[in-house]
Motif scaffolding. Structure first.
Motif, short mmCIF file in Angstrom:
data_model
loop_
_atom_site.label_atom_id
_atom_site.label_comp_id
_atom_site.label_asym_id
_atom_site.label_seq_id
_atom_site.Cartn_x
_atom_site.Cartn_y
_atom_site.Cartn_z
N TYR A 173 2.85 41.89 -12.77
CA TYR A 173 1.53 41.38 -12.42
C TYR A 173 0.42 41.85 -13.36
CZ TYR A 173 3.75 40.08 -8.03
OH TYR A 173 4.59 39.52 -7.09
N THR A 201 -3.30 37.98 -15.00
CA THR A 201 -3.53 36.56 -15.30
C THR A 201 -2.31 35.71 -14.98
OG1 THR A 201 -2.80 36.80 -17.58
CG2 THR A 201 -5.12 37.25 -17.13
N GLU A 202 -2.47 34.39 -15.20
CA GLU A 202 -1.40 33.43 -14.93
C GLU A 202 -0.28 33.51 -15.97
OE1 GLU A 202 -1.28 31.01 -12.13
OE2 GLU A 202 -2.47 32.80 -11.69
N LYS A 203 -0.52 34.17 -17.09
CA LYS A 203 0.52 34.31 -18.11
C LYS A 203 1.70 35.14 -17.60
CE LYS A 203 -2.63 33.97 -22.05
NZ LYS A 203 -3.17 34.66 -23.26
N CYS A 213 2.44 35.67 -14.02
CA CYS A 213 3.05 35.01 -12.87
C CYS A 213 2.08 34.00 -12.29
CB CYS A 213 3.48 36.02 -11.81
SG CYS A 213 2.11 36.80 -10.96
N SER A 214 2.60 33.02 -11.61
CA SER A 214 1.73 32.00 -11.01
C SER A 214 0.99 32.59 -9.80
CB SER A 214 2.56 30.80 -10.58
OG SER A 214 3.52 31.18 -9.61
N SER A 215 -0.20 32.07 -9.57
CA SER A 215 -1.05 32.51 -8.44
C SER A 215 -1.26 34.03 -8.45
CB SER A 215 -0.41 32.08 -7.12
OG SER A 215 -1.31 32.31 -6.05
N ASN A 216 -1.55 34.54 -9.65
CA ASN A 216 -1.82 35.97 -9.76
C ASN A 216 -3.18 36.30 -9.11
OD1 ASN A 216 -1.43 38.63 -10.49
ND2 ASN A 216 -1.01 38.17 -12.65
N LEU A 249 -6.56 34.74 -10.48
CA LEU A 249 -6.75 33.33 -10.15
C LEU A 249 -7.18 33.16 -8.69
CD1 LEU A 249 -6.50 30.36 -10.96
CD2 LEU A 249 -4.10 30.44 -10.23
N GLN A 250 -6.59 33.92 -7.80
CA GLN A 250 -6.93 33.81 -6.38
C GLN A 250 -8.40 34.20 -6.13
OE1 GLN A 250 -4.26 35.42 -3.45
NE2 GLN A 250 -2.44 35.12 -4.75
#
Length: 554
Positions: free
Chosen positions: A27, A98-100, A102-105, A108-109
């Motif tokens: 993360y 960041t999103e690099k 993992c998704s929905s880090n 981003l939230q």
């Protein structure tokens, strides 16, 4: 497989966290880089624990704990709300979540949550902005403070006429305000008032937000004022100036604040007051401004500017306005006499440049005589300061010097140990030709007045007829009425015997001896009368003559 706690993070030299390297690396790009670098240095120690020093982490241990729970719960485990989104946003930005990776880090939230701020309630926006104070430097560098400030301004704009809030702070805002027709402006104002009354407990349609915004710290308010383009010398908005004065007054009640942090806001408020002084502020109100802002670190330039504004309208002041307590040591006096002297110099300079100055000068002359009578009981009030105040005004400011003599009389009664030299010096500010006969008689009987002063006063009465030649027609009428009174006729023979004769040195000596003899005869009765007057003045303020305290503060 790595041990469960193979990563030790020492946070801000205060807290220690034990984490799993692989889990946290999924993360945090920031920690992933450090872990890789540490592993390269320890090739022969694959199972050894990696220790990472993290300084200046936003949110401290609470922020890192929230981030850790997010990582250990596989992107969940925490609830993002207005009270913690600022800390989470700054923490995730710091750790490069960041999103690099993992998704929905986490970053981003938090960004998605902040995008909905324009749908938040007024209180939610304020609460979120208030939480930024814990991580202000990071929040400011990441642009979060600006986002929230614009959110606050949007809420204010929904319930206020922003043409008044911005005033003349920008050409576009003033142009927008001027482009409205009178009917449109009136309808908009009525609509704003109805909307505000439904949603807020307010003072006016443009000031409902004053109390709520006062919970914020000075750095947030400074950021808001800068975003409006009204900081420091650029401030020409009356509404923002009123808000700053309200805000500073509220903060002054907190004794634990760092007053240096408010210096920029103080100077901004002063500039606004100077800009709109005569049109929007009375003399009393600007005195109030000076009292409030003097509690902070006001710059010399701002103080001079504020004093110049007050000095220009000083004749509109009252006695209570001038009774400003001294901020320094009590040895210099109970009241700020130096301030009054500076204000008088400004007033005299302005009046000297005006054609019709007599009325204003006379008003200020009466006010200063009252001021001197009020502060004379102060035991730390020096003779030099008394004279400096009295002589700050030209002779034309006083039609008669009776009020000034009464101030001198109170001063002498309150300072019984004054030397003969100081008593003589104190009377220097008197124009004996402007003493009425009754006052001159009191002066001659006053045992505190040196005999040579009494002689000079009586001698000036001898030349009173000649002095009336220089008076205006109105003043001559006053003098003639006084001289035709019964009291004057009773005393006239004393003066007639002197008129037309030049007083020789022998005659002056004889007169002085007779006066001294008469003074000693009447001293006991006169002392009782004057002591009663001074004591009554002190008792009126709740003090006794022997008290070291002085009259009330306004």
């Amino acid at each position: 497989m790595s041990p469960l706690c193979d990563l030790q993070i020492n946070l801000n030299h205060e807290f220690t966290f034990f984490l799993n390297q692989d889990l946290i690396s999924e993360y945090s790009g920031f920690l992933r880089k450090i872990i890789k670098q540490s592993k390269k240095k320890k090739k022969n120690h694959k199972n050894s624990r990696i220790i990472v020093e993290v300084e200046d982490f936003p949110g401290g241990s609470d922020g890192f704990d929230l981030v850790s729970r997010f990582c250990y719960s596989n992107g969940g485990g925490i609830s993002i709300d207005v009270s913690n989104v600022s800390i989470l946003y700054c923490s995730s930005s710091f750790l490069e979540m960041t999103e690099k990776l993992c998704s929905s880090n986490l970053l981003l939230q938090t960004e998605k949550f902040l995008e909905g701020m324009f749908y938040w309630s007024w209180n939610d926006v304020l609460l979120c902005l208030k939480s930024c104070e814990q991580v202000f430097l990071h929040a400011d560098s990441y642009g979060l403070v600006d986002k929230l400030v614009f959110g606050v301004l949007a809420k204010i704009a929904q319930n206020s006429d922003m043409s008044h809030v911005f005033a003349s702070s920008s050409p576009s805002s003033s142009a927008s305000a001027s482009s409205q027709s009178p009917d449109t402006a009136k309808n908009r104002s009525d609509s704003d008032k109805r909307s505000t009354s439904r949603s807020f407990s307010c003072k006016t349609s443009n000031e409902w937000w004053f109390d709520d915004m006062s919970i914020l710290g000075p750095r947030i308010i400074e950021k808001l004022i800068k975003n409006l383009g009204a900081y420091d010398k650029n401030n020409n908005s009356l509404v923002l100036t009123r808000f700053l004065l309200h805000y500073l007054k509220t903060k002054l009640q907190n004794k634990s604040i760092n007053k240096l942090e408010y210096a920029g806001l103080v100077d901004t408020a002063v500039q606004g007051v100077i800009f709109a002084a005569k049109a929007s502020f009375s003399c009393r109100k600007i005195f109030w401004v000076l009292r409030v802002l003097s509690g902070f670190s006001i710059s010399k330039e701002s103080r001079i500017g504020l004093e110049n504004v007050i000095g220009e309208m000083l004749d509109e002041a009252t006695l209570d306005d001038l009774l400003i307590p001294a901020g320094g040591k009590r040895e210099k006096g109970f009241y700020d006499v130096d301030l009054v002297i500076r204000l008088l110099k400004v007033f005299v300079r302005i009046c000297n440049s005006e054609e019709d100055q007599n009325l204003r000068m006379r008003r200020i002359g009466k006010l200063i005589d009252k001021y001197l009578r009020e502060i004379s009981p102060d035991q730390n009030f020096k003779v030099s300061k008394f004279l400096e105040v009295a002589e700050s005004l030209p002779d034309s400011a006083r039609d008669w010097c009776d009020g000034l003599y009464r101030a001198i009389d109170i001063y002498l009664e309150s300072h019984p140990k004054l030397s003969s030299e100081d008593r003589t010096k104190l009377c220097r500010c008197l124009n004996y030709k402007k003493l009425t006969l009754e006052t001159c008689k009191q002066l001659a009987k006053n045992p505190k007045i040196p005999p040579n002063i009494a002689v000079l006063a009586l001698k000036s009465q001898q030349l009173s007829d000649e002095s009336t030649l220089t008076l205006s027609r109105e003043d001559k009428i006053k003098v003639n009425k006084m001289r035709n009174s019964r009291n004057y006729l009773k005393e006239k023979p004393i003066l007639v015997s002197l008129k037309g004769f030049e007083m020789s040195e022998k005659f002056e000596d004889d007169l002085r001896m007779n006066l001294e003899k008469k003074l000693w005869t009447n001293s006991e009765k006169h002392c009782k009368e004057k002591k009663s007057e001074v004591v009554s003045r002190l008792v009126r303020h709740g003090h006794t003559h022997s008290s070291s305290n002085f009259p009330r503060l306004c």
